[in-house]
Design an enzyme around this catalytic site. Structure first.
Site, PDB file in Angstrom:
ATOM      1  N   GLY A  58       0.839  -1.194   0.000  1.00  0.00           N
ATOM      2  CA  GLY A  58       0.000   0.000   0.000  1.00  0.00           C
ATOM      3  C   GLY A  58       0.874   1.244   0.000  1.00  0.00           C
ATOM      4  CB  CYS A  85       5.320  -4.190   0.459  1.00  0.00           C
ATOM      5  SG  CYS A  85       6.144  -2.619   0.126  1.00  0.00           S
ATOM      6  CE1 TYR A  86       0.806   1.171   5.338  1.00  0.00           C
ATOM      7  CE2 TYR A  86      -0.764  -0.647   5.447  1.00  0.00           C
ATOM      8  CZ  TYR A  86      -0.360   0.628   5.844  1.00  0.00           C
ATOM      9  OH  TYR A  86      -1.112   1.343   6.739  1.00  0.00           O
ATOM     10  CG  HIS A 173       5.757  -5.842  -4.220  1.00  0.00           C
ATOM     11  ND1 HIS A 173       4.458  -5.747  -3.761  1.00  0.00           N
ATOM     12  CD2 HIS A 173       6.336  -4.651  -3.957  1.00  0.00           C
ATOM     13  CE1 HIS A 173       4.265  -4.541  -3.238  1.00  0.00           C
ATOM     14  NE2 HIS A 173       5.395  -3.856  -3.347  1.00  0.00           N
ATOM     15  CD  GLU A 175       2.975  -8.795  -5.095  1.00  0.00           C
ATOM     16  OE1 GLU A 175       2.626  -7.639  -4.838  1.00  0.00           O
ATOM     17  OE2 GLU A 175       3.688  -9.480  -4.338  1.00  0.00           O
ATOM     18  CG  ASP A 231     -14.503 -12.715 -20.450  1.00  0.00           C
ATOM     19  OD1 ASP A 231     -13.680 -13.646 -20.421  1.00  0.00           O
ATOM     20  OD2 ASP A 231     -14.192 -11.516 -20.313  1.00  0.00           O
ATOM     21  CE  LYS A 374     -10.141 -12.009 -20.821  1.00  0.00           C
ATOM     22  NZ  LYS A 374     -11.420 -11.806 -21.542  1.00  0.00           N
TER      23      LYS A 374
END
Length: 518
Positions: A58, A85-86, A173, A175, A231, A374
């Site tokens: 954040g 992180c945050y 991070h 990710e 979709d 997706k």
């Protein structure tokens, strides 16, 4: 559809830009994951019985008044928690550690040193590894019971744990793809520490969803918003398998489709296609052009298109009699980017999420793909037997070319971008790159510039080409297209498309840009 009785990890969002990506990385391990705001009450978190909790990054400082926070009781619930992180700083600060502004900011690729340890979080991670840092503050003193596991030259605590309490903190991070061992670290947390079994699979999702749809709808009539994109196509086939003739699929040609797209949708889903659907083709091109006249603001365009879609569906529903349910192909990134579910700011309203009008003339809206990313939707499509050509079709936004035309949308501008986009896609296919580039399209800028064509001065539009590489459509890098290809596309567009005298190539990544233009 609501996901019931599924082991899950929940992501607590503190406004980080990578919140969707965290959830996506968890799901790569076949573990279901959802995003919730940091304001979510502890009682609700307990009711969800997550196998683990991940706190996102954040933009704030956890020690400042009014900064996003959480109850310290979150760390005493007996559920493993991983702070990123945050989230790592907040965990440390709430439990009595020391967090403050570092002497210098760490941003970008950074090498960390992993100290000798037997932590399950860092199992298989080498002593030296590159991670992605993005922080002003650092943890300078850990709370009681925590042990530092890694550091960088500027960050004294890059990874820490209190294994006895199931608490883990990471300053970087994991990710993002730039963190070399990021996927391994997250897998260690989700599988080894949280004990998830990896039961979130798309073949089971498809079977379960068909059964749930059949039970939920009963003998009701259903109207499906079919755009022909991935979709809505997957949603339509799911419904077709669940309720058969009770389903009517309405395809609205809003005049904002790619060249020849309406004809292609008719060929696949119409009476001559392989799917035995009640298929209705509505030509609403002029109606949408009239509604969009004079509108230039992106959000207003999206909302106008979304509202008009609903009005068309309402009218079609009345023609076929009583309709109980409306089906839409909403997916999880649509929900999060529209500001629902997490804490991050609204990036853009999606016509089937944030852009819906308050009054909708149906008993209920069904969104069977609402929980999926997706790539998960594509896997479901393959499980349902939908041809690969359709499943891996280029992504196309619900508002169509309306958000690939900067400024006011007119029929003339639509024609320009349709022709330019067709040439671009054709040449990418000719170059054999159509399955290697994740998304590519042409957009029409609102800029006109002076040019020279046939020894005469021109004052015409600039077309902008976009091509990106991405694994999740939440972060993206511009594709490095071969220069001869770009030259050929440029030459063809300028020579074959009227009112275009300049072609640009957009190399902006996401973030700070988005993949689409508006």
């Amino acid at each position: 559809m609501e996901i019931q009785n599924q082991e899950k990890i929940i992501v607590i969002d503190f406004g980080g830009q990578y919140n969707q990506l965290v959830a996506r990385r968890v799901r790569e391990n076949n573990v279901y994951c959802e995003i919730y705001s940091y304001k979510t009450p502890l009682e609700k978190i307990r009711e969800m019985a997550p196998k683990g909790i991940i706190l996102t990054g954040g933009p704030n400082s956890c020690y400042e008044e009014g900064a996003p926070s959480c109850d310290a009781e979150l760390f005493r619930m007996g559920i493993p928690v991983l702070g990123l992180c945050y989230g790592a700083q907040l965990m440390s600060w709430k439990l009595g550690g020391e967090v403050h502004r570092a002497a210098e900011r760490e941003y970008g690729k950074t090498e960390i040193t992993v100290e000798p340890n037997d932590s399950p979080l860092l199992r298989g991670v080498p002593e030296k590894t590159v991670v992605w840092m993005s922080h002003f503050d650092s943890i300078f003193r850990l709370p009681e019971g925590f042990t530092s596991l890694a550091h960088s030259p500027s960050c004294p605590v890059a990874v820490a744990e209190n294994r006895a309490e199931g608490l883990y903190a990471i300053q970087f991070h994991p990710e993002v793809l730039h963190t070399v061992e990021g996927s391994k670290i997250l897998r260690n947390f989700v599988i080894d520490i949280c004990g998830c079994t990896g039961s979130w699979r798309m073949d089971e999702f498809a079977k379960r969803t068909i059964e749930e749809l059949r039970e939920k709808i009963g003998d009701g009539k259903v109207l499906c918003a079919l755009s022909g994109g991935v979709d809505s196509s997957v949603a339509a086939v799911l419904l077709s398998k669940a309720i058969g003739p009770q389903l009517t699929c309405v395809f609205v040609d809003h005049g904002l489709l790619r060249k020849n797209e309406a004809e292609e949708v008719d060929a696949v889903f119409g009476p001559q296609g392989p799917y035995k659907l009640n298929f209705v083709h509505v030509d609403a091109r002029q109606r949408f052009y009239n509604k969009l006249a004079g509108i230039t603001e992106p959000e207003q365009k999206r909302k106008t298109i979304g509202e008009e879609f609903i009005r068309v569906f309402e009218e079609e529903a009345k023609k076929i009699g009583k309709v109980d349910f409306l089906v839409q192909g909403t997916i999880y990134p649509d929900v999060v980017e529209s500001g629902l579910g997490g804490e991050s700011a609204v990036i853009k309203s999606h016509h089937n999420v944030g852009g819906l009008p308050e009054y909708v003339d149906f008993r209920e809206i069904i969104e069977p793909l609402r929980a999926l990313f997706k790539d998960e939707v594509r896997k479901v499509g393959l499980e349902l037997g939908i041809p690969e050509k359709l499943v891996f079709r280029q992504p196309f936004p619900g508002p169509g070319l309306g958000i690939r035309i900067i400024g006011e949308v007119t029929e003339e501008k639509v024609k320009i971008v349709q022709e330019a986009d067709y040439i671009y896609r054709e040449e990418i296919a000719n170059a054999g790159l159509d399955r290697e580039i994740n998304q590519y399209f042409a957009a029409l800028t609102n800029m006109r510039s002076v040019g020279v064509m046939g020894d005469e001065r021109t004052y015409d539009y600039a077309v902008c080409l976009r091509a990106v590489q991405t694994v999740d459509f939440m972060t993206a890098e511009s594709a490095e297209l071969p220069w001869p290809l770009l030259q050929k596309v440029t030459s063809r567009i300028i020579n074959e498309v009227r009112h275009v005298n300049r072609v640009l190539y957009d190399i902006t990544s996401k973030p700070p840009g988005t993949i689409e233009f508006e």
